[in-house]
Design a protein around this motif. Sequence first.
Motif, PDB file in Angstrom:
ATOM      1  N   ILE A   1       1.203  -0.207  -7.034  1.00  0.00           N
ATOM      2  CA  ILE A   1       1.649  -1.435  -6.361  1.00  0.00           C
ATOM      3  C   ILE A   1       0.442  -2.239  -5.872  1.00  0.00           C
ATOM      4  O   ILE A   1       0.405  -3.472  -6.025  1.00  0.00           O
ATOM      5  N   ASP A   2      -0.555  -1.574  -5.312  1.00  0.00           N
ATOM      6  CA  ASP A   2      -1.769  -2.265  -4.877  1.00  0.00           C
ATOM      7  C   ASP A   2      -2.445  -2.962  -6.061  1.00  0.00           C
ATOM      8  O   ASP A   2      -2.916  -4.090  -5.944  1.00  0.00           O
ATOM      9  N   GLY A   3      -2.488  -2.284  -7.213  1.00  0.00           N
ATOM     10  CA  GLY A   3      -3.081  -2.864  -8.410  1.00  0.00           C
ATOM     11  C   GLY A   3      -2.313  -4.078  -8.904  1.00  0.00           C
ATOM     12  O   GLY A   3      -2.905  -5.090  -9.303  1.00  0.00           O
ATOM     13  N   VAL A   4      -0.990  -4.012  -8.855  1.00  0.00           N
ATOM     14  CA  VAL A   4      -0.162  -5.153  -9.257  1.00  0.00           C
ATOM     15  C   VAL A   4      -0.447  -6.342  -8.352  1.00  0.00           C
ATOM     16  O   VAL A   4      -0.670  -7.469  -8.824  1.00  0.00           O
ATOM     17  N   LYS A   5      -0.465  -6.102  -7.053  1.00  0.00           N
ATOM     18  CA  LYS A   5      -0.704  -7.193  -6.093  1.00  0.00           C
ATOM     19  C   LYS A   5      -2.094  -7.798  -6.256  1.00  0.00           C
ATOM     20  O   LYS A   5      -2.288  -8.994  -6.034  1.00  0.00           O
ATOM     21  N   ALA A   6      -3.066  -6.973  -6.676  1.00  0.00           N
ATOM     22  CA  ALA A   6      -4.445  -7.448  -6.841  1.00  0.00           C
ATOM     23  C   ALA A   6      -4.672  -8.087  -8.201  1.00  0.00           C
ATOM     24  O   ALA A   6      -5.762  -8.590  -8.475  1.00  0.00           O
ATOM     25  N   GLY A   7      -3.663  -8.072  -9.074  1.00  0.00           N
ATOM     26  CA  GLY A   7      -3.801  -8.669 -10.395  1.00  0.00           C
ATOM     27  C   GLY A   7      -4.593  -7.830 -11.389  1.00  0.00           C
ATOM     28  O   GLY A   7      -5.057  -8.335 -12.410  1.00  0.00           O
ATOM     29  N   VAL A   8      -4.703  -6.542 -11.114  1.00  0.00           N
ATOM     30  CA  VAL A   8      -5.482  -5.642 -11.979  1.00  0.00           C
ATOM     31  C   VAL A   8      -4.916  -5.578 -13.389  1.00  0.00           C
ATOM     32  O   VAL A   8      -5.655  -5.395 -14.349  1.00  0.00           O
ATOM     33  N   PHE A   9      -3.625  -5.758 -13.544  1.00  0.00           N
ATOM     34  CA  PHE A   9      -2.989  -5.582 -14.845  1.00  0.00           C
ATOM     35  C   PHE A   9      -2.825  -6.885 -15.614  1.00  0.00           C
ATOM     36  O   PHE A   9      -2.108  -6.948 -16.605  1.00  0.00           O
ATOM     37  N   GLY A  10      -3.460  -7.936 -15.162  1.00  0.00           N
ATOM     38  CA  GLY A  10      -3.493  -9.188 -15.902  1.00  0.00           C
ATOM     39  C   GLY A  10      -2.228 -10.017 -15.839  1.00  0.00           C
ATOM     40  O   GLY A  10      -2.067 -10.955 -16.587  1.00  0.00           O
ATOM     41  N   GLY A  11      -1.300  -9.689 -14.971  1.00  0.00           N
ATOM     42  CA  GLY A  11      -0.067 -10.441 -14.910  1.00  0.00           C
ATOM     43  C   GLY A  11      -0.077 -11.439 -13.887  1.00  0.00           C
ATOM     44  O   GLY A  11       0.024 -12.446 -13.558  1.00  0.00           O
TER      45      GLY A  11
END
Length: 68
Positions: A58-68
Amino acid sequence: MKRHEIVTAFKKASASQSAGQDCVEVAHTADGGRAVQDSKNRDGGLQFYAPSGWAAFIDGVKAGVFGG
């Protein structure tokens, strides 16, 4: 209570429901983690994530780590 015991109903993201798209569904587990299933193939099995792994995702999603 077993750690992988599913304690809530599976739920799809609101964005996929409004767009009429299939995607993954997520439910809470007894240990605070999550269970994930494919909404198009609910009999295809489950993936389980520990609370720390889910929080990191979830932290990665919020930080834009996955390019979305």
